[in-house]
Design an enzyme around this catalytic site. Structure first.
Site, PDB file in Angstrom:
ATOM      1  N   LYS A  89     -35.486  16.578  28.183  1.00  0.00           N
ATOM      2  CA  LYS A  89     -36.672  16.393  27.334  1.00  0.00           C
ATOM      3  C   LYS A  89     -36.667  17.268  26.085  1.00  0.00           C
ATOM      4  O   LYS A  89     -37.222  16.899  25.059  1.00  0.00           O
ATOM      5  CB  LYS A  89     -37.938  16.651  28.142  1.00  0.00           C
ATOM      6  CG  LYS A  89     -38.267  15.523  29.094  1.00  0.00           C
ATOM      7  CD  LYS A  89     -39.690  15.622  29.597  1.00  0.00           C
ATOM      8  CE  LYS A  89     -40.076  14.399  30.402  1.00  0.00           C
ATOM      9  NZ  LYS A  89     -39.397  14.343  31.710  1.00  0.00           N
ATOM     10  N   GLU A 111     -49.343  15.016  25.313  1.00  0.00           N
ATOM     11  CA  GLU A 111     -49.974  14.798  26.607  1.00  0.00           C
ATOM     12  C   GLU A 111     -48.888  14.952  27.653  1.00  0.00           C
ATOM     13  O   GLU A 111     -47.702  14.776  27.369  1.00  0.00           O
ATOM     14  CB  GLU A 111     -50.612  13.418  26.680  1.00  0.00           C
ATOM     15  CG  GLU A 111     -49.751  12.309  27.238  1.00  0.00           C
ATOM     16  CD  GLU A 111     -48.635  11.870  26.315  1.00  0.00           C
ATOM     17  OE1 GLU A 111     -48.789  12.031  25.089  1.00  0.00           O
ATOM     18  OE2 GLU A 111     -47.614  11.387  26.824  1.00  0.00           O
ATOM     19  N   SER A 377     -30.342  13.946  34.754  1.00  0.00           N
ATOM     20  CA  SER A 377     -31.348  14.258  33.735  1.00  0.00           C
ATOM     21  C   SER A 377     -31.976  15.643  33.861  1.00  0.00           C
ATOM     22  O   SER A 377     -32.389  16.228  32.868  1.00  0.00           O
ATOM     23  CB  SER A 377     -32.441  13.188  33.737  1.00  0.00           C
ATOM     24  OG  SER A 377     -33.023  13.058  35.021  1.00  0.00           O
TER      25      SER A 377
HETATM   26  C1  PLP Z   1     -39.375  13.280  32.551  1.00  0.00           C
HETATM   27  C2  PLP Z   1     -38.137  13.156  33.321  1.00  0.00           C
HETATM   28  C3  PLP Z   1     -37.527  11.902  33.574  1.00  0.00           C
HETATM   29  C4  PLP Z   1     -38.156  10.598  33.195  1.00  0.00           C
HETATM   30  O1  PLP Z   1     -38.341  10.387  31.830  1.00  0.00           O
HETATM   31  P1  PLP Z   1     -37.403   9.408  30.997  1.00  0.00           P
HETATM   32  O2  PLP Z   1     -38.124   9.291  29.697  1.00  0.00           O
HETATM   33  O3  PLP Z   1     -37.334   8.112  31.736  1.00  0.00           O
HETATM   34  O4  PLP Z   1     -36.084  10.040  30.886  1.00  0.00           O
HETATM   35  C5  PLP Z   1     -36.320  11.869  34.239  1.00  0.00           C
HETATM   36  N1  PLP Z   1     -35.729  13.001  34.677  1.00  0.00           N
HETATM   37  C6  PLP Z   1     -36.270  14.216  34.469  1.00  0.00           C
HETATM   38  C7  PLP Z   1     -35.555  15.411  34.977  1.00  0.00           C
HETATM   39  C8  PLP Z   1     -37.487  14.344  33.773  1.00  0.00           C
HETATM   40  O5  PLP Z   1     -38.022  15.556  33.583  1.00  0.00           O
END
Ligand code: PLP
Length: 393
Positions: A89, A111, A377
């Site tokens: 993010k 938000e 992610s």
């Molecule tokens: C917020 C988040 C997501 C989901 O958000 P996307 O916009 O779909 O990437 C996925 N993995 C993690 C670790 C997150 O913090």
């Protein structure tokens, strides 16, 4: 380029900007300027510097030998979990705050649902010395106490949204209202590839560094930039958009999106938007979303807070429609088991969002020669309580 926006900010029949008239000047200012700013040498230099020295990029592309052995394929993990603040993010919040500064904005609003985007926003506001207000549903504030305190430590003002269900949707409404009342000095940082044009395109561009790096790294690892599969979890879709971006026109590369099936797709407790969703308008753009016959948005459910979103970004709705991305899903149980499995096999405790992508491996008919890039992610530190409650390890 079939998979980019047209002159109206649409991906095929999805996207656009469906916003109240009062918000038009704010969004229009962004729309008219974002492309010029983010393509300027000055912006690129500062963005690259911060990605490298603050976020810790390029993140490694790690060959997961034991996971590969288990699934009989060559599996690489793109380590977004190693980014500063623990997930992808931050790539987007850095991009947006640099843009906000160049638009002369002094204040940031955002938000947040689970708090991850709020923390990434509070982080870059501290870095840049900008005022930060984060709207969060009161119920979410109670459920996600550590992230509320993280934001406060970083100097952000966290304001409780007390209307409706007191969750993400209500926080979004309050943030919109704030932006309408403060159009000249405030930028609204949206955390995924959602919202009115130009947000989806802008966020996708900031996250596209992920696939740019993957291509370069694969040349070193396998001698060419093309994997057989790229796998990513999809909440709003920003980490997936980043992981797919530079592969979208490489048709032989199979792109897999993994949604949260919660307790099961047909249990009414899920967040599997492509399986259940219909065309509608959410947060200012036309996309697929989970809604009742009469168009009321259905409350989504997933054990993972980051996937607990009733829609997907318009790019993903289009990629689904065009058949370019195959969407599959993993239940809470499957994701939790996969999270434990990755911990045991590779010594990496993943975010539960990312564990959904790991859970998808067993659904792909892989062969020994297949090269799979799995976008990891985020890391699991924030999810320790959920792992403990789960208990099966
Ligand atoms: C917020 C988040 C997501 C989901 O958000 P996307 O916009 O779909 O990437 C996925 N993995 C993690 C670790 C997150 O913090």
């Amino acid at each position: 380029m079939k998979y980019t926006i047209d002159e109206n900010g649409c991906y095929g029949k999805f996207g656009g900007a469906f916003i109240p008239e009062m918000l038009y000047p704010n969004v229009e200012e962004l729309r008219l300027n974002y492309q010029t700013i983010i393509q300027s040498a000055d912006f690129i230099n500062e963005f690259q510097y911060l990605l490298r020295h603050y976020v810790g990029r390029p993140t490694p592309l790690f060959f997961a030998a034991r996971l590969s052995e288990k699934y009989r394929a060559k599996i690489f993990l793109k380590r977004e979990d190693l980014c500063h603040t623990g997930a992808h993010k931050i790539n987007n919040t850095i991009g947006q705050i640099l843009l906000a500064r160049r638009l002369g904005k002094r204040k940031i609003i955002a938000e947040t649902g689970a708090g991850q985007h709020g923390v990434a926003t509070a982080t870059v506001c501290a870095l840049m010395g900008m005022d930060c207000i984060v709207y969060m549903g009161q119920l979410d504030m109670e459920r996600q106490r550590p992230n509320v305190e993280r934001m406060r430590i970083l100097g952000a003002h966290v304001i409780a949204a007390t209307s409706g269900n007191m969750t993400l949707k209500d926080a979004t409404n309050e943030a919109m209202r704030h932006w309408i009342n403060n159009p000249t000095d405030t930028h609204y940082i949206i955390g995924s590839v959602v919202g009115p044009h130009p947000y989806p395109d802008m966020v996708a561009q900031f996250q596209s560094v992920i696939s740019e790096e993957i291509k370069k790294q694969l040349i070193n690892e396998i001698g060419n930039p093309y994997p057989d599969y790229v796998v990513a979890c999809v909440g709003g879709g920003s980490n997936a958009a980043g992981a797919y971006y530079h592969f979208l026109n490489d048709e032989p590369v199979q792109l897999i999106g993994v949604e949260a099936a919660g307790k099961g797709i047909n249990t009414n407790e899920s967040a599997a938007t492509t399986a259940l969703g219909k065309v509608g308008i959410l947060h200012g753009s036309k996309s697929l979303l989970m809604q009742t016959e009469d168009g009321q948005v259905i409350e989504p459910y997933s054990i993972s807070a980051g996937l607990d979103y009733p829609g997907i970004g318009p790019l993903h709705a289009h990629l689904f429609d065009a058949g370019r991305v195959r969407f599959i899903s993993a239940t809470d149980d499957e994701a939790m088991n996969a999270g434990i499995e990755l911990s045991r096999l590779e010594g990496i405790i993943p975010a539960i969002e990312s564990a959904h992508a790991v859970a998808a491996l067993s659904q792909l008919a892989l062969s020994e020669e297949d090269v799979v890039v799995l976008n990891l992610s985020g890391r699991g530190d924030k999810d320790l309580e959920t792992y403990i409650k789960w208990g099966k390890y």
